[in-house]
Design a protein around this motif. Structure first.
Motif, PDB file in Angstrom:
ATOM      1  N   LEU A   1      -5.170  -5.398   7.833  1.00 11.31           N
ATOM      2  CA  LEU A   1      -5.254  -4.524   6.653  1.00 11.31           C
ATOM      3  C   LEU A   1      -5.965  -5.220   5.478  1.00 11.31           C
ATOM      4  O   LEU A   1      -5.679  -6.356   5.143  1.00 11.31           O
ATOM      5  CB  LEU A   1      -3.877  -4.047   6.181  1.00 11.31           C
ATOM      6  CG  LEU A   1      -3.056  -3.201   7.134  1.00 11.31           C
ATOM      7  CD1 LEU A   1      -1.710  -2.839   6.489  1.00 11.31           C
ATOM      8  CD2 LEU A   1      -3.788  -1.942   7.537  1.00 11.31           C
TER       9      LEU A   1
ATOM     10  N   ARG B   1      -5.447   1.489   9.634  1.00  7.72           N
ATOM     11  CA  ARG B   1      -5.526   2.834   9.054  1.00  7.72           C
ATOM     12  C   ARG B   1      -6.361   2.877   7.778  1.00  7.72           C
ATOM     13  O   ARG B   1      -6.441   3.918   7.128  1.00  7.72           O
ATOM     14  CB  ARG B   1      -4.105   3.320   8.748  1.00  7.72           C
ATOM     15  CG  ARG B   1      -3.327   2.372   7.848  1.00  7.72           C
ATOM     16  CD  ARG B   1      -1.861   2.747   7.720  1.00  7.72           C
ATOM     17  NE  ARG B   1      -1.118   1.788   6.896  1.00  7.72           N
ATOM     18  CZ  ARG B   1      -0.487   0.727   7.377  1.00  7.72           C
ATOM     19  NH1 ARG B   1      -0.547   0.472   8.671  1.00  7.72           N
ATOM     20  NH2 ARG B   1       0.167  -0.090   6.582  1.00  7.72           N
ATOM     21  N   GLU B   2      -6.973   1.747   7.362  1.00  9.08           N
ATOM     22  CA  GLU B   2      -7.566   1.647   6.025  1.00  9.08           C
ATOM     23  C   GLU B   2      -9.093   1.638   6.028  1.00  9.08           C
ATOM     24  O   GLU B   2      -9.737   1.244   7.000  1.00  9.08           O
ATOM     25  CB  GLU B   2      -7.094   0.355   5.348  1.00  9.08           C
ATOM     26  CG  GLU B   2      -5.630   0.349   5.000  1.00  9.08           C
ATOM     27  CD  GLU B   2      -5.236  -0.897   4.214  1.00  9.08           C
ATOM     28  OE1 GLU B   2      -4.217  -0.838   3.523  1.00  9.08           O
ATOM     29  OE2 GLU B   2      -5.939  -1.928   4.289  1.00  9.08           O
TER      30      GLU B   2
ATOM     31  N   PRO C   1      -8.947  -3.316  10.304  1.00 11.69           N
ATOM     32  CA  PRO C   1      -8.690  -2.303   9.256  1.00 11.69           C
ATOM     33  C   PRO C   1      -7.502  -1.395   9.537  1.00 11.69           C
ATOM     34  O   PRO C   1      -6.911  -0.852   8.601  1.00 11.69           O
ATOM     35  CB  PRO C   1      -9.987  -1.491   9.237  1.00 11.69           C
ATOM     36  CG  PRO C   1     -10.565  -1.663  10.618  1.00 11.69           C
ATOM     37  CD  PRO C   1     -10.158  -3.032  11.087  1.00 11.69           C
TER      38      PRO C   1
ATOM     39  N   SER D   1      -5.601  -4.124   2.404  1.00 14.84           N
ATOM     40  CA  SER D   1      -4.651  -4.147   1.290  1.00 14.84           C
ATOM     41  C   SER D   1      -3.717  -5.349   1.387  1.00 14.84           C
ATOM     42  O   SER D   1      -3.442  -6.013   0.380  1.00 14.84           O
ATOM     43  CB  SER D   1      -3.833  -2.843   1.252  1.00 14.84           C
ATOM     44  OG  SER D   1      -3.109  -2.677   2.461  1.00 14.84           O
TER      45      SER D   1
ATOM     46  N   ASP E   1       0.841  -1.206   0.000  1.00 12.81           N
ATOM     47  CA  ASP E   1       0.000   0.000   0.000  1.00 12.81           C
ATOM     48  C   ASP E   1       0.871   1.248   0.000  1.00 12.81           C
ATOM     49  O   ASP E   1       0.447   2.313  -0.453  1.00 12.81           O
ATOM     50  CB  ASP E   1      -0.942   0.003   1.204  1.00 12.81           C
ATOM     51  CG  ASP E   1      -0.209  -0.142   2.541  1.00 12.81           C
ATOM     52  OD1 ASP E   1       0.782  -0.892   2.585  1.00 12.81           O
ATOM     53  OD2 ASP E   1      -0.642   0.481   3.524  1.00 12.81           O
TER      54      ASP E   1
END
Length: 450
Positions: free
Chosen positions: A352, A382-383, A380, A354, A192
């Motif tokens: 995450l 920071r996403e 999640p 990603s 990411d």
């Protein structure tokens, strides 16, 4: 900027493992320290017990008045803080001294003799082992985990020598000034940030170019340096490995001579590699081989790195931070080495969207090696969610005959009823907060001694 002119340091994201180590360091050095974090945690609680003021709402009115002095204040933030954070934006918009965590760590290392540990896997354990080995030299170590010997992510020593975990996320390690460094691994991760694996490799090459004295690398990495390996030709070789009552005993060949019968209690051959890397860095610095051997024998481990939370004849509960397929493979190998004839259940919380998307097939392959698989929803961090990327999607790709998706609410009760002797809980999210609940339920269900 001269840190001697700074009186107050305010951390936005103070509960992060790297941020909290810096907060402890500056507090111990007489600075006024305060901070914000999104949620309370054992880390924030331990900082508050030191006397550090922390709040959990993004609200300027909750800050100590000392923070608003431009001349004597420094604002430190982590890249995990969202860009719309009102406190952070206030300080940026009003021209306060605002630096990333990595920039502060870089300024500290610039004024010390720095031993740095980089790599996509193993750097927290390796830097913790190294920090422990370096204590006769009174090094200060900034760690990415809680070292059991010190119950802290900071080993506070003198200011002449630093041991640091060199984090590749957000290219943070490029702010460091390492004299001696090692690179444990360069597997694809953080795509990411980097976009593709080649960009990550370029970043590690750039880091290696910053090393002023000696670079040590795991054998097989495409870099120039002294090498270390298990049972194959290298500058530092671990050999004659055996297990006695759950403890590894092995010999090491070094350029200066051999060390025999090293005792090391962390399970898994990946941890022998971590110990070997730390040994090499300490040896190059000048710690005696006899001292290194003694310190390795007394190293107790790192919280959430293959920690036995429960170990009885009936049940074994292991907690580990593994959140990448390579790390999951290492844990599975260690479990099979220690418990070759027992059924093993893994509980995994993907970290995450990603990362799950980028490595879904590798995750499925790694997890399918366990006898029973329980998945939690993706953490999640920071996403924001990615359409179609879910734990159900990952579960469909796992080939274990026994597999299920569980909510946190039913996890504890379900795991307590498994007929597996060994339960392994993996992930970098908040799964660690459930481990003690699982442990207590297993003790109750099977009338075990905790």
């Amino acid at each position: 900027m001269n840190l001697k002119d700074i009186h107050t340091i305010y951390f936005i994201g103070i509960g992060g493992i790297g941020m909290s180590a810096l907060a402890r360091y500056f507090f111990a050095n007489g600075k006024m320290v305060a901070g914000y974090d999104k949620t309370p945690s054992p880390i924030t609680k331990s900082l508050q017990e030191l006397g550090i003021e922390i709040h959990f709402e993004d609200d300027l009115a909750l800050l100590p008045k000392e923070v608003f002095s431009k001349e004597s204040s420094l604002i430190v933030y982590t890249p995990a803080v969202p860009k719309n954070h009102s406190e952070l934006n206030h300080f940026i918009d009003n021209d306060f001294k605002v630096l990333k965590r990595a920039e502060i760590l870089g300024s500290i290392t610039k004024n010390t003799y720095c031993l740095a540990v980089a790599g996509t896997h193993g750097k927290t354990t390796t830097s913790s082992i190294l920090g422990h080995i370096m204590q006769p030299s009174e090094a200060t170590a900034f760690l990415g985990g809680i070292a059991e010997n010190y119950n802290s992510n900071l080993i506070l020593g003198k200011d002449e020598i630093s041991v640091v975990e060199a984090d590749e996320f957000d290219r943070s390690f490029l702010h460091l000034s390492p004299n001696i460094a090692c690179i444990t691994s360069m597997d694809a991760d953080h795509l990411d940030i980097y976009g593709e694996h080649d960009a990550l490799l370029d970043s590690f090459q750039e880091f290696s170019n910053k090393v002023s004295d000696t670079l040590v690398i795991a054998k097989g990495l495409p870099l120039e340096g002294l090498t270390y390996a298990i049972e194959e030709d290298a500058d530092y070789i671990a050999q004659n490995i055996r297990i006695n009552e759950g403890v590894y005993i092995f010999d090491v060949k070094t350029p200066k001579g051999n060390i025999e019968d090293i005792e090391f209690s962390l399970p898994g051959r990946h941890n022998i590699m971590n110990a070997l890397a730390a040994l090499a860095l300490a040896d190059i610095y000048g710690v005696s081989l006899a001292d290194i051997k003694e310190r390795l024998a007394s190293f107790s481990g790192v919280q959430r790195r293959f920690v036995y939370k429960l170990k009885t004849d009936e049940k074994v509960l292991i907690d580990d931070y593994a959140h990448h397929p390579t790390e999951i493979n290492a844990v599975e190998n260690a479990v099979r080495e220690m418990f070759p004839n027992d059924k093993v259940t893994v509980v995994f919380q993907p970290h995450l969207f990603s990362r799950t998307k980028d490595f879904v097939d590798d995750f499925a392959s790694s997890l399918s090696k366990f006898d029973e698989v329980c998945l939690l929803d993706i953490y999640p961090a920071r996403e924001l969610p990615i359409e179609g990327v879910t734990s159900s999607w990952l579960l469909d790709k796992i080939t274990s005959e026994s597999k299920q998706l569980l909510s946190k609410e039913v996890l504890v009760e379900n795991i307590a009823k498994t007929n597996s002797k060994v339960v392994v809980m993996l992930g970098a999210g908040d799964i660690g907060l459930l481990v003690d609940e699982v442990k207590n339920e297993l003790i109750k269900e099977y009338n075990l001694e905790g």
